[in-house]
Design a protein around this motif. Structure first.
Motif, PDB file in Angstrom:
ATOM      1  N   ARG A 127     -27.477  37.477 -14.367  1.00 18.09           N
ATOM      2  CA  ARG A 127     -27.132  36.849 -13.092  1.00 18.09           C
ATOM      3  C   ARG A 127     -27.163  35.331 -13.245  1.00 18.09           C
ATOM      4  O   ARG A 127     -28.050  34.788 -13.904  1.00 18.09           O
ATOM      5  CB  ARG A 127     -28.114  37.262 -11.988  1.00 18.09           C
ATOM      6  N   LEU A 128     -26.192  34.675 -12.610  1.00 20.56           N
ATOM      7  CA  LEU A 128     -26.145  33.217 -12.531  1.00 20.56           C
ATOM      8  C   LEU A 128     -26.168  32.823 -11.063  1.00 20.56           C
ATOM      9  O   LEU A 128     -25.472  33.425 -10.251  1.00 20.56           O
ATOM     10  CB  LEU A 128     -24.874  32.675 -13.193  1.00 20.56           C
ATOM     11  N   SER A 129     -26.943  31.781 -10.745  1.00 24.02           N
ATOM     12  CA  SER A 129     -27.051  31.319  -9.361  1.00 24.02           C
ATOM     13  C   SER A 129     -26.572  29.874  -9.259  1.00 24.02           C
ATOM     14  O   SER A 129     -26.675  29.106 -10.207  1.00 24.02           O
ATOM     15  CB  SER A 129     -28.502  31.413  -8.873  1.00 24.02           C
ATOM     16  N   GLY A 130     -26.061  29.521  -8.083  1.00 30.50           N
ATOM     17  CA  GLY A 130     -25.591  28.158  -7.853  1.00 30.50           C
ATOM     18  C   GLY A 130     -24.368  27.815  -8.679  1.00 30.50           C
ATOM     19  O   GLY A 130     -24.222  26.684  -9.144  1.00 30.50           O
ATOM     20  N   VAL A 131     -23.465  28.766  -8.843  1.00 33.70           N
ATOM     21  CA  VAL A 131     -22.252  28.537  -9.632  1.00 33.70           C
ATOM     22  C   VAL A 131     -21.277  27.683  -8.821  1.00 33.70           C
ATOM     23  O   VAL A 131     -21.018  27.987  -7.658  1.00 33.70           O
ATOM     24  CB  VAL A 131     -21.599  29.882 -10.020  1.00 33.70           C
ATOM     25  N   PRO A 132     -20.705  26.600  -9.404  1.00 40.25           N
ATOM     26  CA  PRO A 132     -19.739  25.767  -8.666  1.00 40.25           C
ATOM     27  C   PRO A 132     -18.512  26.569  -8.259  1.00 40.25           C
ATOM     28  O   PRO A 132     -18.183  27.586  -8.876  1.00 40.25           O
ATOM     29  CB  PRO A 132     -19.367  24.672  -9.672  1.00 40.25           C
ATOM     30  N   GLY A 133     -17.824  26.097  -7.231  1.00 38.21           N
ATOM     31  CA  GLY A 133     -16.615  26.754  -6.755  1.00 38.21           C
ATOM     32  C   GLY A 133     -15.489  26.648  -7.775  1.00 38.21           C
ATOM     33  O   GLY A 133     -15.551  25.857  -8.716  1.00 38.21           O
ATOM     34  N   PRO A 134     -14.427  27.417  -7.595  1.00 36.16           N
ATOM     35  CA  PRO A 134     -13.338  27.453  -8.579  1.00 36.16           C
ATOM     36  C   PRO A 134     -12.572  26.159  -8.718  1.00 36.16           C
ATOM     37  O   PRO A 134     -11.907  25.940  -9.712  1.00 36.16           O
ATOM     38  CB  PRO A 134     -12.420  28.570  -8.049  1.00 36.16           C
ATOM     39  N   THR A 135     -12.656  25.231  -7.723  1.00 38.82           N
ATOM     40  CA  THR A 135     -11.936  23.964  -7.818  1.00 38.82           C
ATOM     41  C   THR A 135     -12.746  22.893  -8.517  1.00 38.82           C
ATOM     42  O   THR A 135     -12.301  21.768  -8.658  1.00 38.82           O
ATOM     43  CB  THR A 135     -11.577  23.455  -6.411  1.00 38.82           C
ATOM     44  N   GLY A 136     -13.970  23.240  -8.952  1.00 43.63           N
ATOM     45  CA  GLY A 136     -14.823  22.254  -9.592  1.00 43.63           C
ATOM     46  C   GLY A 136     -15.622  21.430  -8.604  1.00 43.63           C
ATOM     47  O   GLY A 136     -16.324  20.508  -8.973  1.00 43.63           O
TER      48      GLY A 136
END
Length: 202
Positions: A127-136
């Motif tokens: 699991r990864l948390s706090g992943v940036p949105g697809p637009t960066g």
């Protein structure tokens, strides 16, 4: 076999998505292909295109199957991996119904399904948390090279004239007459000195 919380979590997550990737080696070279999957008890059933001829390399060998929500754009990303032996199967009517309609074409050819069962021996959940949105962009605003962008306040402080203050000189001190002297004081003093000199000369 004692309960395995990680295996149970992986099998519970997997039905929420439809496609994953199966990997193994063929002629001593690794390959990965997309596969439609479903959970059947503690096994994973996959459907791939027979025309790729990957099914013959998968059958009877240990493979890795991975799936996750990594392309969902969610800030909480998970992936599961199953490692175990794969074998060709003939799915039941109920399993076919659960797989759903066939893909129409694969690389321009009519899709020809091949079905395999993977009985996982090793199961991993990440699991990864706090992943940036697809637009960066951060979910708290644009992100620059030094962190979140800082928005400047009102431009009223950009010039001393806007706030009623005299503009600063290059040395950092306000330009204009010295403190305590009226604007015309220096010229009046000079004029008085000139008149005294004229009287003396006469």
């Amino acid at each position: 076999m004692p309960p395995d919380p990680e295996r149970e979590e992986a099998l519970a997550l997997l039905p929420s998505i439809r496609y994953g990737r199966v990997a193994m080696s063929k002629h001593a070279l690794p390959f990965v292909t997309v596969a439609r999957h479903l959970v059947d008890g503690e096994s994973v059933l996959i459907r791939i295109h027979r025309g790729f001829d990957y099914h013959s390399a998968l059958a009877g060998n240990v493979v890795a199957f991975e799936a996750g929500n990594v392309e969902s754009g969610a800030s909480e990303v998970w992936s599961v991996q199953f490692v175990g032996q794969a074998r060709l199967i003939e799915p039941t009517e109920e399993q076919l119904e659960r797989f759903g309609p066939l893909t129409e074409r694969a690389d321009g050819q009519r899709f020809d399904p091949a079905y395999l069962r993977i009985d996982p021996e090793f199961v991993t959940v990440h699991r990864l948390s706090g992943v940036p949105g697809p637009t960066g962009r951060s979910r708290h605003g644009p992100v620059g090279p030094h962190g979140p962008a800082q928005h400047s306040r009102s431009s009223g402080h950009s010039s001393g004239r806007a706030s009623g203050q005299a503009p600063s000189s290059p040395s950092g001190q306000a330009s204009g007459p010295p403190s305590g002297h009226a604007p015309g004081q220096a010229s009046d003093k000079t004029s008085g000195q000139s008149q005294n000199a004229d009287r003396t000369a006469s």
